[in-house]
Design a protein around this motif. Structure first.
Motif, PDB file in Angstrom:
ATOM      1  N   VAL A  32      19.445 -51.704  21.727  1.00 48.88           N
ATOM      2  CA  VAL A  32      20.160 -52.752  21.831  1.00 48.88           C
ATOM      3  C   VAL A  32      20.323 -54.074  22.283  1.00 48.88           C
ATOM      4  CG1 VAL A  32      21.091 -53.446  23.905  1.00 48.88           C
ATOM      5  CG2 VAL A  32      20.792 -51.298  24.570  1.00 48.88           C
ATOM      6  N   MET A  36      22.211 -57.443  18.905  1.00 47.54           N
ATOM      7  CA  MET A  36      21.825 -58.773  19.094  1.00 47.54           C
ATOM      8  C   MET A  36      21.233 -59.980  17.948  1.00 47.54           C
ATOM      9  SD  MET A  36      22.005 -57.749  23.286  1.00 47.54           S
ATOM     10  CE  MET A  36      23.285 -56.969  23.786  1.00 47.54           C
ATOM     11  N   TYR A  74      22.852 -60.623  25.935  1.00 47.62           N
ATOM     12  CA  TYR A  74      22.055 -59.748  26.666  1.00 47.62           C
ATOM     13  C   TYR A  74      22.977 -59.544  28.046  1.00 47.62           C
ATOM     14  CZ  TYR A  74      18.967 -56.013  28.288  1.00 47.62           C
ATOM     15  OH  TYR A  74      18.383 -55.096  28.871  1.00 47.62           O
ATOM     16  N   ARG A  77      27.552 -58.620  28.133  1.00 52.85           N
ATOM     17  CA  ARG A  77      27.908 -58.064  27.069  1.00 52.85           C
ATOM     18  C   ARG A  77      29.742 -57.647  26.842  1.00 52.85           C
ATOM     19  NH1 ARG A  77      23.134 -52.943  27.922  1.00 52.85           N
ATOM     20  NH2 ARG A  77      21.321 -55.119  28.951  1.00 52.85           N
ATOM     21  N   GLU A  78      30.126 -58.105  27.916  1.00 54.50           N
ATOM     22  CA  GLU A  78      31.457 -57.652  28.080  1.00 54.50           C
ATOM     23  C   GLU A  78      31.962 -59.222  27.652  1.00 54.50           C
ATOM     24  OE1 GLU A  78      31.890 -54.676  28.904  1.00 54.50           O
ATOM     25  OE2 GLU A  78      30.635 -54.460  28.909  1.00 54.50           O
TER      26      GLU A  78
END
Length: 105
Positions: A32, A36, A74, A77-78
């Motif tokens: 994840v 990023m 982080y 995220r949306e």
């Protein structure tokens, strides 16, 4: 010239974010966080030019700006959130400002 290994720096970012996991476990947020970190590097390079062209080693303010940007990505995220809207962390632009490449034309 400054070079950072995005893959290795991702572990440092995970420590900064206090995320569990290590290079030796399958249970980590590495998959994840890695994209990023790549995104943060691309954003900073769009403002400051290639990190590889900076002094050796890469300036600590730039590295910390990457950590801050990844922390922001982080936690957010949306595209939308319930409750509050979060801006970039205070100080991000202050960290990259001295390294900004200006172009007019």
């Amino acid at each position: 010239m400054a070079e950072i290994s995005v893959e290795n720096f991702t572990w440092e970012v995970m420590i900064h974010l206090n995320l569990p996991g290590s290079p030796f476990t399958e249970q980590s947020d590495y998959a994840v966080v890695l994209p990023m970190v790549r995104t943060a590097v691309a954003v900073i390079e769009s403002w400051c030019g290639p990190i590889a062209e900076m002094s050796e080693p890469a300036p600590e303010p730039i590295l910390h700006a990457i950590r801050m940007y990844v922390g922001h990505l982080y936690e957010n995220r949306e595209a939308t959130s319930l409750g509050s809207v979060n801006e970039m962390p205070l100080g991000f632009f202050d960290l990259i400002g001295p390294y900004r490449k200006w172009a007019f034309g």
